[in-house]
Motif scaffolding. Structure first.
Motif: not given
Ligand SMILES: Cc1cc2nc3c(=O)[nH]c(=O)nc-3n(C[C@H](O)[C@H](O)[C@H](O)COP(=O)(O)OP(=O)(O)OC[C@H]3O[C@@H](n4cnc5c(N)ncnc54)[C@H](O)[C@@H]3O)c2cc1C
Length: 371
Positions: A194, A196, A198-199, A216-217, A330, A333, A338
């Motif tokens: 992704c 961002d 995040k996955g 994903r998160e 959390k 990341q 990232n």
């Protein structure tokens, strides 16, 4: 009332590995699982070779009756971006079908099996745990995955305030037309991140089976991310146009971000129940298997005294093997990391040496050897 030395709740890779090792040590073990096996499990079904080595699985024997897809390269990139292919001179991973793999491990464990039975009640009677008013054991091993009832019993706040990875997946057998249309090659799984970071989504062929998914998160707009990913794959002609739409969802915890208690008097958690999946890749089968084996070693050394003091070495072994756990809540990341990771995804050296070798294949970590 049935009696045993240890009751394992959950017959996935964690539970069956622990059962197998405990049986090798001569303990009388019962595995209880709410499902009848073979059963499906939401998973991409990718395993690193160290899993097979740790469990001393005879590859030829397994492959003679089950899907075992050797992996020798990866296609990686960003969703909606260009990708690159990294090749290895040898097999670096395998694709399995969880339906087959889990059933194989469970049946070969040598444990007594109570399948199709949910753990509904648990209470203490002297030095024994009484499960469902029908099984008595001095030790309960929670291997029931993310929503393990033993973890709940030990105080885990399942589903609340835990930083989960949420994922959706489908695995189906392709018909002739779909096989013709599918551009994904078995030896080359495709991983798309992704934007961002995040996955990531994956597309994974094992013989005639195709596995597509995205994790994903958190589960914020997960379905939207998945739809975008599938559109991207279709536009690129990677997957057949008419992929079935019944994706299944599941959640799990990454190691280092979960703060579940792992041991208590007469109890311990292994695998997803303890939140052990590798943080960078989400690979959870290897940690599940290894935690099951390490738990068995500690249980043998405890020689029937399952007080939390005697089980403490299990937590120490987890830290040595997987690192310490924080309770920050959390997923760790940073935006800066990232940003660079996204830029570096187009770089062959980074993709091979860091992303694949270090984060996905853990090639610097030898398989766990348990006597
Ligand atoms: C979409 C997705 C893709 C994934 N892909 C990969 C991958 O490619 N490779 C990888 O290594 N990892 C992957 N993972 C992670 C991996 O699936 C898990 O880490 C792994 O299954 C953990 O094994 P386990 O034995 O701890 O738990 P599980 O495999 O979840 O087994 C738990 C068992 O407990 C039983 N159970 C649950 N509740 C009860 C109850 N109340 N009473 C009795 N029995 C109960 C269940 O029926 C189940 O059989 C993926 C996860 C998801 C969600």
């Amino acid at each position: 009332m049935e009696h045993c030395d240890a009751l394992i709740v959950g017959g996935g890779p964690a539970g069956s590995s622990c059962a197998w090792q405990l049986r090798r040590y001569g303990l009388d073990v019962i595995v209880m699982d709410k499902s009848s096996f073979p059963r499906d499990k939401v998973c991409a079904g990718w395993i690193t070779p160290e899993v097979l080595q740790a469990l001393k699985i005879d590859l030829d024997d397994f492959a003679s009756k089950h899907v075992l897809q050797p992996i020798t390269s990866f296609h990686t990139g960003l969703i909606n971006g260009e990708g690159l292919e990294i090749h290895y001179p040898n097999t670096v991973s395998y694709g399995i079908r969880r339906r087959e793999f889990d059933n194989y491990l469970l049946r070969r464990s040598g444990a007594r099996l109570l399948l199709g039975q949910t753990l509904d009640s648990l209470h203490r009677d002297g030095r024994y745990w009484i499960a469902n008013e029908s099984v008595a054991a001095p030790l309960i091993i929670g291997a029931g995955g993310h929503f393990c009832p033993v973890a709940r019993f030990m105080g885990a706040n399942l589903g609340a305030n835990e930083p989960v990875i949420a994922a959706k997946e489908i695995e189906f057998e392709m018909n002739q037309e779909q096989r013709y249309e599918c551009q994904v090659r078995g030896e080359t799984p495709e991983l798309y991140f992704c934007r961002d970071m995040k996955g990531y989504g994956w597309c994974f062929r094992k013989d005639d089976y195709l596995n597509i998914g995205l994790g994903r998160e958190g589960n914020h707009r997960l379905s939207e991310h998945l739809d975008n990913f599938c559109d991207f794959l279709r536009q690129r002609g990677r997957i057949p146009q008419n992929v079935p739409n019944h994706f299944h969802g599941h959640a799990y915890l990454l190691h280092g971000h979960a703060a579940r208690k792992q041991i208590d008097d007469g109890m311990l958690l292994i695998g997803d129940a303890a939140g052990l999946a590798y943080p960078q890749s989400g690979e959870g089968i290897r940690p599940a298997v290894e935690s099951g084996l390490m738990a068995a070693v500690v249980i043998r050394e405890a020689q029937g005294d399952y007080s939390s003091m005697k089980l403490l070495p299990y937590s120490a072994r987890l830290v040595t093997r997987f690192g310490a756990t924080t309770s920050s809540g959390k997923v760790g990341q940073s935006p800066v990391r990232n940003y660079f990771a996204r830029k570096l995804l187009g770089n062959k050296w980074f993709t091979r040496n860091v992303l694949l070798d270090r984060w996905f294949l853990h090639s610097n970590k030898a398989s766990l050897q348990v006597a």
